[in-house]
Motif scaffolding. Structure first.
Motif, short mmCIF file in Angstrom:
data_model
loop_
_atom_site.label_atom_id
_atom_site.label_comp_id
_atom_site.label_asym_id
_atom_site.label_seq_id
_atom_site.Cartn_x
_atom_site.Cartn_y
_atom_site.Cartn_z
N TYR A 5 0.87 -1.19 0.00
CA TYR A 5 0.00 0.00 0.00
C TYR A 5 0.90 1.23 0.00
O TYR A 5 0.60 2.25 -0.62
N GLY A 6 2.03 1.10 0.66
CA GLY A 6 3.00 2.20 0.75
C GLY A 6 2.98 2.77 2.15
O GLY A 6 1.97 3.34 2.56
N TYR A 7 4.09 2.60 2.88
CA TYR A 7 4.17 3.19 4.22
C TYR A 7 3.89 4.69 4.14
O TYR A 7 3.34 5.29 5.04
N ASP A 8 4.33 5.28 3.02
CA ASP A 8 4.17 6.73 2.89
C ASP A 8 2.71 7.13 2.73
O ASP A 8 2.34 8.26 3.03
N ARG A 9 1.87 6.19 2.25
CA ARG A 9 0.46 6.54 2.04
C ARG A 9 -0.42 6.23 3.25
O ARG A 9 -1.56 6.69 3.32
N LEU A 10 0.10 5.44 4.17
CA LEU A 10 -0.71 5.10 5.34
C LEU A 10 -0.99 6.37 6.14
O LEU A 10 -0.16 7.27 6.21
N PRO A 11 -2.18 6.46 6.76
CA PRO A 11 -2.51 7.68 7.49
C PRO A 11 -1.68 7.82 8.76
O PRO A 11 -1.00 6.89 9.18
N GLU A 12 -1.74 9.02 9.32
CA GLU A 12 -1.07 9.28 10.59
C GLU A 12 -2.14 9.68 11.60
O GLU A 12 -2.90 10.61 11.35
N THR A 13 -2.18 8.98 12.72
CA THR A 13 -3.16 9.32 13.75
C THR A 13 -2.44 9.37 15.09
O THR A 13 -1.41 8.74 15.27
N LEU A 14 -3.00 10.16 16.02
CA LEU A 14 -2.41 10.20 17.36
C LEU A 14 -3.28 9.38 18.30
O LEU A 14 -4.46 9.68 18.48
N PRO A 15 -2.72 8.33 18.87
CA PRO A 15 -3.53 7.48 19.75
C PRO A 15 -3.69 8.16 21.10
O PRO A 15 -2.88 9.00 21.48
N PRO A 16 -4.74 7.81 21.86
CA PRO A 16 -4.77 8.27 23.24
C PRO A 16 -3.63 7.58 23.98
O PRO A 16 -3.42 6.38 23.81
N VAL A 17 -2.85 8.35 24.72
CA VAL A 17 -1.75 7.74 25.47
C VAL A 17 -2.22 7.53 26.89
O VAL A 17 -2.41 8.47 27.66
N ARG A 18 -2.48 6.27 27.22
CA ARG A 18 -2.98 5.96 28.55
C ARG A 18 -1.91 5.17 29.28
O ARG A 18 -1.71 4.00 29.03
N ALA A 19 -1.17 5.85 30.14
CA ALA A 19 -0.16 5.14 30.91
C ALA A 19 -0.80 4.74 32.22
O ALA A 19 -1.66 5.45 32.73
N ASN A 20 -0.42 3.58 32.77
CA ASN A 20 -0.96 3.27 34.09
C ASN A 20 -0.07 3.87 35.16
O ASN A 20 0.96 4.47 34.89
N ALA A 21 -0.49 3.71 36.43
CA ALA A 21 0.11 4.51 37.50
C ALA A 21 1.45 3.99 38.00
O ALA A 21 2.05 4.57 38.88
N MET A 22 1.94 2.91 37.43
CA MET A 22 3.19 2.35 37.99
C MET A 22 4.37 3.26 37.74
O MET A 22 4.43 3.98 36.76
N THR A 42 -2.72 1.15 16.20
CA THR A 42 -2.47 0.83 14.79
C THR A 42 -1.13 1.36 14.32
O THR A 42 -0.50 2.18 14.97
N PHE A 43 -0.74 0.87 13.15
CA PHE A 43 0.47 1.35 12.49
C PHE A 43 0.33 2.85 12.20
O PHE A 43 1.31 3.59 12.26
N ALA A 44 -0.89 3.28 11.91
CA ALA A 44 -1.13 4.71 11.67
C ALA A 44 -0.84 5.50 12.95
O ALA A 44 -0.33 6.62 12.90
N ASP A 45 -1.14 4.91 14.11
CA ASP A 45 -0.81 5.56 15.39
C ASP A 45 0.69 5.71 15.56
O ASP A 45 1.18 6.73 16.05
N LEU A 46 1.39 4.65 15.18
CA LEU A 46 2.86 4.70 15.24
C LEU A 46 3.38 5.85 14.39
O LEU A 46 4.21 6.66 14.83
N LYS A 47 2.89 5.90 13.15
CA LYS A 47 3.33 6.98 12.26
C LYS A 47 3.00 8.35 12.84
O LYS A 47 3.83 9.25 12.84
N GLY A 48 1.78 8.47 13.34
CA GLY A 48 1.33 9.76 13.87
C GLY A 48 2.16 10.20 15.06
O GLY A 48 2.58 11.35 15.16
N THR A 49 2.41 9.26 15.98
CA THR A 49 3.13 9.59 17.20
C THR A 49 4.56 10.03 16.87
O THR A 49 5.05 11.05 17.40
N LEU A 50 5.22 9.27 16.02
CA LEU A 50 6.62 9.60 15.72
C LEU A 50 6.73 10.85 14.87
O LEU A 50 7.67 11.64 15.03
#
Lengths: 805, 340
Positions: free
Chosen positions: A472-489, B224-232
């Motif tokens: 598909y192309g790594y360059d074409r894959l979307p970019e998203t920001l995940p929720p960063v949920r760290a636990n309390a340790m 997802t891999f998209a999350d990886l891309k987005g974060t970095l």
């Protein structure tokens, strides 16, 4: 691996530009290390034929030649070489030609004789170092042809880096297959159906596999009546472009097919094999072999060999033996194409120190099916280049054909794992393009058969997802920001405090250094640390004798930093280091269950002169500077750190000028003036003082949360007190006595001057103390303070024989 | 009588004001004040004459006397302030403040470039919610290799590449083992960055046997891999500048699948050719956590997914500051350290 684009074009049509090709290969995961264009810089150099060679009338070392370049009159060229004779074909640079390095050829006179061009040596064309004479070309070289075309210099060579999972890429066919899939172009695999004679191969040889695990497949073919000789130019050129040296037509074919298919082959001189047969077995203890590189090698039973009826003739998958080497005299050859266990080849190559091209290919895993294609392709090429008759049939000893690998892909995983919507059809189509065959499918998934060239790499669903992402192309894959949920340790309790210490010390004017964490007993000894510090966590393969183990203290490192900077002319330094020190576990033996203790430590070193300033006189750092830094750090960390003088300190310190640092009665560090012995050992031109602290011990002590104290409502009253006391009386004792008798109204007592000198007896010193009296209840009267003052003075007189000044 | 005293007062005022105006020394001004207005001064002397005046005349003369006194007092005060100002100007003209001389301060100290760079990187991730984790430098082969899906005959395990304390115990060759240690101790969600020293048997112009890495790991549901891309990409934009271009290329690591390398498009002075040069620079390795790694720590691969990344702090510092040899970073030459 080197890829010649001219060669690669044989299997697939390439994109217009090299840049486009390289970008695509990079994005497919094939790293391009280097791009070279061997013919770069060569222009208007063609093949000429020397017609005559006459001596130059005015120069002994030159000759005047007439050279036919296929068009117009022959050229008159003055030449300094001596190795040509009439009839030779040579590269000829015409007037207006350029050579590598930007060298231009003009019409000119040489010692009075006109010269219209230049005949070239190999070096002048950038083809190596040979400049002893002209590059004499074969007789059949076509006059007038561009030398770049003739020598294959109109080529681009890519140096590629193949990741260990993609052994299939280490070949022309592998790269071409991938490009054909990506660009949707035709993938041209050369036909490999060699003509066979009537005699069956079974009549000529046999193959026995004694270790089917080490060698799951061995194919042999026999060719009789070959004529061994040099390879034709086109093959020699391609091998050279791929970085291989042409040897003879049979050996060259095996190398050529290796480059083409990625499958290593070997050719034996059939007649040198005892009983003309092959036994694949483990080496016997004490067996030896002389390999093709001329080395006599000792074999061990964990190595796989290709033997004849008597002895090893090749180290399996790594290198052939000299005994059965194909030479000019060979007429019958046995071709080998086998599959070996990668780990076995890796181990043997490592133990023999023999990492050959073949070994590298086998280590990454061979393609079961390619073994058969490769031997047929090689047989076909040998018949073409060396003639002979191919025995009918293959001897294919394949006792262990591998079970086919199938992997199921759940189509919704593409969205939930890669983060992109991809229609099911597109998923299937992509994988099919890459050689995966759908075997079964249901509503939500498809099961694919993995192609033979990918079985070493693809075994799970994620592997298929990777293929889809890649295509598909790594360059074409979307970019998203995940929720960063760290636990309390808490995973690094010392990280933040250590960072605070780092900034605090830098803010106090110290420079942080970062040393390697290695050490050695000799260094520990040189730094005057006690014997226990020489008990290092040792390395079994250290780089040098100075790095045999892990440091137990930061001090030797800081002394080395002082040494290095002093040698480079630094008049002084104030440095610190933060980092782990390494202590052997209880019991003294490091094992996976008892790893060393690695507490974070801090060391500070002050040495030589303070920085120069036009208004602040430079002076040498001394122990009070160091003590001040440690004290202010302790105050800032809110820990009650005390100094306890040590009578007989380590050799590192000057006796009487060393102390232990105490925190709640526990020793958490040391500080002191560095002894002359150590100063000399590190060749330091100035004095130093050092301190080292166990930060973990300090961080582990919970610091009290400060509690508010009511601000005094009544004014303080200040009195100064100066007394003469014995010179060796610690000022701290004096202060303690003052506080003891000061009573509830003595709020503070500070030393503001210590004097020894002319106005004081030699064994005495004057200590001036500022006293602050204050009461939370009322304004103090003169009588109140005077009373307390007198009480203090009387006590000092009695206790220390002090006299008021 | 009245006119005589009034005349004297007016005369005193005139003379007094003249004398005050003429005075250019603060001390003389003070004695002038005493001689004019003091207890034994001229004004007092004149006012002695009041006694001889009639009670009707006194208030009038008293008024005049007050006016004279006020006039003289305020003239003296004014003059005093004037003189003080003049004195200040005079003194200032005599003093020269040299703005080109350095002021008095502590010598400039500094944290080491590696420590600082590591902190800056870590802080970008901390701001996103990642936590810092540490692991030991002396590590087991299990954490450094086995649990990271690295086969036992993998070339990286060779003693030509890895420092061994004994079989089974190595100096960690990467910060990745911290991933395993953290996952063993806790259940998802996990989001950590792990800075630390790492070691490889390699010492030449471009390699140091000890160097510094930062590892990152995020595990949760539906990562997802998209999350990886987005974060970095977010990290790169925060740290290298909001317009920095990023490129992800397929790569291979045993402990991630799919794996990638991330490049940034970087413009820097070209030491050889002169001018500026823009090119892709490899910045870090990353990928989706391999199912075998989850298996090793007992995470349910069907339930969770995650990504991991690792970057060389040395390399980042070198790229950003145009440092041409890694050796500088560990030589601790003050002339180098003080440049940053």
């Amino acid at each position: 691996m080197l890829i010649s684009l001219n060669w690669l074009r044989e299997y697939v049509d390439l994109p217009e530009t090299v840049e486009e090709l390289c970008e695509r290969l990079t994005l497919l995961g094939l790293e391009i290390e280097k791009i070279t264009r061997p013919g770069e810089g060569i222009d208007k150099v063609i093949i000429g034929q020397v017609l005559s060679v006459e001596p130059h009338p005015n120069a002994d070392k030159l000759s005047v030649c007439r050279t036919d370049v296929g068009a117009g009159e022959p050229l008159q060229i003055v030449c300094g070489a001596t190795n040509m004779k009439p009839g030779d074909k040579v590269p000829t640079a015409l007037v207006g030609a350029t050579l590598p390095g930007g060298f231009e050829i003009g019409r000119r006179k040489m010692r009075g004789v006109e010269s219209a061009g230049m005949m070239c040596s190999a070096r002048e064309l950038g083809l190596g170092e040979d400049h002893m004479g002209l590059l004499i070309l074969p007789e059949d070289a076509p006059i007038g042809q561009d030398i770049r075309t003739y020598l294959g210099l109109d080529d681009t060579i890519l140096e590629i880096e193949v990741t260990p999972n993609r052994g299939d890429w280490a070949s022309m066919i592998g790269v071409a297959r991938e490009l054909a899939a990506w660009f949707g172009r035709e993938f041209r695999v050369p036909r490999a159906v060699p003509g066979e004679g009537s005699q069956p191969v079974q009549a000529l040889t046999s193959v026995t596999i004694e270790d089917p695990e080490g060698c799951p497949r061995y194919i042999a073919r026999v060719i009789e009546g070959v004529k061994v000789g040099p390879s034709p130019d086109w093959m020699a050129r391609r091998l050279t472009a791929a970085g291989m040296r042409p040897i003879n037509n049979v050996v060259d074919v095996t190398n050529y097919v290796l480059m083409e298919t990625g499958h290593p082959l070997h050719a034996f001189d059939y007649d040198r094999l005892a009983e003309n047969r092959i036994v694949v077995r483990r080496a016997r203890s004490g067996e030896q072999i002389t390999t093709l590189d001329g080395e006599r090698r000792n074999l061990t039973p964990d190595m796989l060999v290709i033997a004849d009826a008597r002895c090893p003739q090749a180290v399996a998958g790594i290198m052939g033996g000299a005994d059965s080497e194909v030479t000019e005299n060979s007429t019958r050859i046995l071709l080998e194409s086998a599959v070996f266990q990668p780990s076995l080849i890796r181990r043997t190559a490592k133990n023999l120190g023999l990492v050959t091209e073949a070994a590298q290919h086998f280590q990454q895993g061979a393609d079961w099916n390619m073994a058969e294609y490769a031997i047929n392709r090689a047989a076909d090429l040998i018949l073409q280049l060396a003639g002979g008759t191919l025995a009918a049939g293959l001897w294919d000893a394949a006792p262990n054909p591998p079970a086919p690998v199938s992997v199921r892909l759940r189509h919704d995983r593409v969205a939930s794992f890669l983060g992109v919507e991809m229609p099911v059809d597109a998923q299937r189509k992509t994988l099919e393009l890459l050689g995966f065959t759908p075997e079964a499918q249901d509503d939500c998934s498809t099961t694919f058969r993995v192609p033979s060239w990918r079985v070493h790499d693809v075994s799970m669903e994620t592997d298929l997802l990777e293929e889809l992402a890649r295509f598909y192309g790594y360059d074409r894959l979307p970019e998203t920001l995940p929720p960063v949920r760290a636990n309390a340790m808490v995973f690094a309790p010392y990280d933040e405090p250590q960072e605070k210490v780092r900034r605090f010390l830098a803010d106090r004017g110290l420079t942080e250094v970062f040393n390697w964490t290695f050490s050695s007993p000799a260094l520990v000894e040189r730094a005057g640390l006690p014997e226990s510090f020489a008990q290092l966590v040792r390395l079994s393969n250290p780089l040098t004798e100075n790095h045999v183990g892990m440091r137990t203290s930061l001090i030797p490192g800081l002394l080395s930093v002082a040494e290095r900077n002093a040698r480079r002319g630094a008049p002084g330094l104030a440095v610190f280091e933060l980092g782990p020190v390494f202590h052997l576990p209880a019991g003294g033996e490091v094992t996976p269950d008892t790893l060393p203790d690695e507490p974070p430590a801090l060391a500070v070193l002050l040495g030589g002169s303070t920085p120069q300033h036009w208004n602040i006189p430079a002076r040498n750092y001394d122990l009070y500077d160091l003590k001040g830094i440690v004290e202010s750090l302790a105050a800032w960390l809110r820990v009650d750190l005390r100094f306890r003088p040590v009578e007989n300190p380590w050799p590192l310190f000057v006796p009487g000028q060393a102390a232990e640092l105490l925190l709640r009665d526990q020793v958490v560090g040391r500080a002191g003036q560095v002894s002359g012995r150590v100063i000399r050992a590190f060749d330091l031109p100035f004095d130093c003082c050092v301190a080292e602290l166990d930060l973990r011990a300090i961080f582990d002590v919970p610091s009290d949360l400060p509690q508010f104290q009511e601000l005094p409502a009544f004014p303080p009253s200040t009195r100064d007190l100066a007394v003469l006391v014995d010179r060796s009386l610690p000022a701290g004792d004096l202060l303690e006595a003052v506080r003891e008798k000061g009573g509830a109204i003595l709020r503070d007592a500070k030393i503001f001057d210590v004097y020894t000198g002319k106005q004081v007896a030699p064994d005495r010193k004057s200590v001036a103390i500022s006293l602050v009296f204050q009461s939370p209840e009322r304004t103090l009267t003169d009588a109140d303070t005077q009373q307390a003052f007198d009480r203090i003075v009387k006590h000092l007189e009695r206790k220390f024989q002090a006299t008021l000044r | 009588m009245t006119t005589e005293i009034t005349g004297k007062l007016n005369e005193l005022e005139r003379r007094g004001l003249e004398a005050v105006a003429a005075c250019d020394d603060p001390r003389q001004l003070e004695s002038l004040r005493v001689s004019l207005l003091g207890r034994k001064g001229e004004l007092t002397e004149i006012l002695r004459g009041l006694a001889s005046l009639s009670p009707e005349e006194r208030p009038e003369v008293g008024k005049i006397a007050n006016r004279v006194k006020e006039a003289l007092t305020s003239a003296i005060d004014r003059r005093k302030a004037e003189l003080a100002e003049l004195e200040e100007v005079r003194r200032a003209q005599q003093t020269f403040f040299d703005w080109t001389l350095p002021g008095r301060s502590l010598p400039p100290g500094r944290t080491h470039l590696i420590a600082r760079t590591a902190r800056e990187v870590v802080d970008v991730f901390r701001a996103m919610g990642f936590k810092v984790a540490w692991g030991p430098d002396v590590e087991t082969e299990y954490y450094n290799f086995d649990a990271l899906n690295t086969p036992s005959d993998h070339p990286a395990r060779d003693s030509h590449d890895t420092f061994y304390v004994r079989p089974g115990v190595v100096l960690r060759t990467q910060t990745s083992p911290v991933q395993i240690r953290v996952m063993e101790r806790t259940q998802p969600p996990v989001a950590i960055v792990a800075p630390g020293r790492v070691y490889r048997v390699d010492w030449d112009a471009t390699h140091s046997p000890m160097f510094f890495q930062i590892e990152g790991l995020l595990v949760d549901r539906d990562v997802t891999f998209a999350d990886l891309k987005g974060t970095l990409t977010h990290f790169v934009r925060e740290y290298f500048g909001p317009k920095t271009q990023v490129r992800f290329r397929p790569h291979f690591f045993p402990f991630t699948e799919p794996s990638a390398e991330m490049d940034i498009l970087w413009t820097a002075p070209d030491r050889e050719g002169g001018g500026m040069k823009t090119r892709w620079l490899e910045m870090l390795g990353c990928g989706m956590v391999h199912p075998k790694v989850f298996e090793a720590v007992g995470y349910d691969y069907q339930k969770y997914s995650g990504f991991a990344f690792g970057m060389g702090v040395d390399r980042i510092a070198m790229v950003r500051h145009g440092i041409n040899a890694i050796a500088h970073l560990y030589e601790n030459d003050l002339r180098f350290l003080e440049q940053f």
